[in-house]
Design an enzyme around this catalytic site. Structure first.
Site, mmCIF file in Angstrom:
data_model
loop_
_atom_site.group_PDB
_atom_site.id
_atom_site.type_symbol
_atom_site.label_atom_id
_atom_site.label_comp_id
_atom_site.label_asym_id
_atom_site.label_seq_id
_atom_site.Cartn_x
_atom_site.Cartn_y
_atom_site.Cartn_z
ATOM 1 N N PRO A 1 15.493 -62.980 10.973
ATOM 2 C CA PRO A 1 14.398 -62.628 11.883
ATOM 3 C C PRO A 1 13.223 -62.012 11.119
ATOM 4 O O PRO A 1 13.421 -61.217 10.201
ATOM 5 C CB PRO A 1 15.042 -61.604 12.824
ATOM 6 C CG PRO A 1 16.499 -61.875 12.752
ATOM 7 C CD PRO A 1 16.753 -62.332 11.352
ATOM 8 N N GLU A 2 12.026 -62.404 11.494
ATOM 9 C CA GLU A 2 10.824 -61.856 10.881
ATOM 10 C C GLU A 2 10.193 -60.863 11.849
ATOM 11 O O GLU A 2 10.743 -60.564 12.910
ATOM 12 C CB GLU A 2 9.873 -63.002 10.518
ATOM 13 C CG GLU A 2 10.509 -63.996 9.535
ATOM 14 C CD GLU A 2 9.574 -65.109 9.108
ATOM 15 O OE1 GLU A 2 8.339 -64.947 9.228
ATOM 16 O OE2 GLU A 2 10.069 -66.147 8.638
ATOM 17 N N HIS B 1 32.215 -60.146 19.126
ATOM 18 C CA HIS B 1 31.235 -59.831 18.087
ATOM 19 C C HIS B 1 30.335 -58.660 18.480
ATOM 20 O O HIS B 1 29.340 -58.398 17.813
ATOM 21 C CB HIS B 1 30.387 -61.062 17.767
ATOM 22 C CG HIS B 1 31.171 -62.229 17.252
ATOM 23 N ND1 HIS B 1 32.013 -62.135 16.160
ATOM 24 C CD2 HIS B 1 31.255 -63.513 17.684
ATOM 25 C CE1 HIS B 1 32.571 -63.317 15.934
ATOM 26 N NE2 HIS B 1 32.136 -64.165 16.846
ATOM 27 N N ARG C 1 27.893 -63.039 12.159
ATOM 28 C CA ARG C 1 28.017 -63.184 10.697
ATOM 29 C C ARG C 1 28.110 -61.849 9.963
ATOM 30 O O ARG C 1 28.397 -61.809 8.768
ATOM 31 C CB ARG C 1 26.815 -63.968 10.156
ATOM 32 C CG ARG C 1 26.687 -65.368 10.754
ATOM 33 C CD ARG C 1 25.583 -66.117 10.062
ATOM 34 N NE ARG C 1 25.195 -67.294 10.834
ATOM 35 C CZ ARG C 1 24.230 -68.124 10.472
ATOM 36 N NH1 ARG C 1 23.546 -67.900 9.367
ATOM 37 N NH2 ARG C 1 23.932 -69.163 11.224
ATOM 38 N N LYS D 1 -1.501 -60.099 -8.956
ATOM 39 C CA LYS D 1 -0.303 -60.926 -8.902
ATOM 40 C C LYS D 1 -0.533 -62.304 -9.526
ATOM 41 O O LYS D 1 -1.425 -63.041 -9.111
ATOM 42 C CB LYS D 1 0.149 -61.103 -7.443
ATOM 43 C CG LYS D 1 0.586 -59.812 -6.770
ATOM 44 C CD LYS D 1 1.874 -59.297 -7.397
ATOM 45 C CE LYS D 1 2.350 -58.032 -6.741
ATOM 46 N NZ LYS D 1 3.610 -57.533 -7.330
#
Length: 282
Positions: A2-3, A100, A119, A162
């Protein structure tokens, strides 16, 4: 994983049922997820009032009246599932298996909130609220992309140091907190910047163009409930639908939405797939 939009969507879903409410009882059904839970976690949460529910990068922070803060990381498959009896608003057509449900919050008003993680890549920790910014998960994060500290001058200065490709640089959580692979691909398409372009080679004007594009893409995704590609669901069980608005992500071989006649390409950068239009992005 998830972002920012997915995590913010979950936070907003939890806010009306957790913020200002009492956790009557917390059940911790296993000793760990990605790493061990903090000592006496159930006891430290039970009976506590959630004073505020906020987000930092991809982490949900629940400030408690004990002056401690619960840090929640959803990981790859973590979900916060709300069950309010006799409420159609939170009815879930496809219930998640309770085996879960590793941490369950029983709120004083009868609402049940389960952290479900098949998971087990998620995580939780409890720290002193005054020391949250010093926690090892948070202390090196860059500014929030929707916050005031993130602006054109800051980003240009950060990028010109960068030598990595711009795609890799924008994924660096030390530069910007919360941006992930999906939304960086979409931002670069909107700004016409190739993911392969060297970050330090961007002009000030092109670097500046990224700031409003990042805010626009993230805001649109939040309003759409995030993107549901595999595991993400909102707290009411519904899928996010921003994936229907993807211009480039996961569209390899399909025609560019700009109508330029080119097709979307995919290239692997730092182990991540980058999707872009070679004609529109330079």
């Amino acid at each position: 994983m998830p972002e920012l939009p997915e995590v913010e969507t979950v936070r907003r879903g939890l806010q009306p049922v957790m913020e200002g409410r009492v956790i009557a009882r917390a059940d911790v059904n296993r000793p760990d997820l990605r790493w061990p839970f903090p000592e006496n976690m159930a006891e430290r949460l039970s009976g506590r009032t959630v004073m505020a529910l906020r987000r930092r990068s991809k982490y949900i922070l629940a400030d408690l009246d004990s002056r401690e803060t619960l840090i929640i990381h959803l990981g790859m498959s973590g979900r916060m599932q709300i069950d309010q009896h006799d409420s159609a608003k939170f009815h879930q057509e496809a219930p998640i298996h309770q085996k879960h449900d590793h941490v369950v919050f029983h709120m004083q008003d009868g609402t049940r909130i389960a952290f479900n993680d098949a998971r087990r890549f998620g995580a939780m920790d409890i720290v002193a609220t005054a020391g949250v910014e010093n926690h090892w998960l948070i202390n090196k994060l860059g500014p929030e992309p929707l916050g005031n500290a993130f602006d054109e001058a800051y980003l240009f200065e950060a990028l010109k140091k960068k030598s990595a490709p711009i795609k890799t640089a924008l994924l660096d959580q030390h530069i910007i907190a919360g941006l992930g692979n999906i939304y960086v691909c979409e931002v670069l398409f909107r700004t016409g910047i190739s993911p392969k372009r060297k970050a330090s080679n961007l002009s000030a004007s092109r670097a500046a163009s990224l700031v409003p594009a990042i805010r626009e893409v993230l805001s649109e995704a939040i309003e759409s409930g995030g993107s549901s590609l595999r595991d993400h669901r909102q707290t009411n069980g519904e899928l996010g639908y921003f994936q229907h608005n993807f211009a480039v992500y996961d569209r390899e071989g399909q025609h560019c939405t700009n109508g330029c006649g080119s097709k979307i390409f995919r290239v692997v950068q730092s182990g991540r797939s980058s999707f872009y239009c070679p004609k529109c992005q330079r």
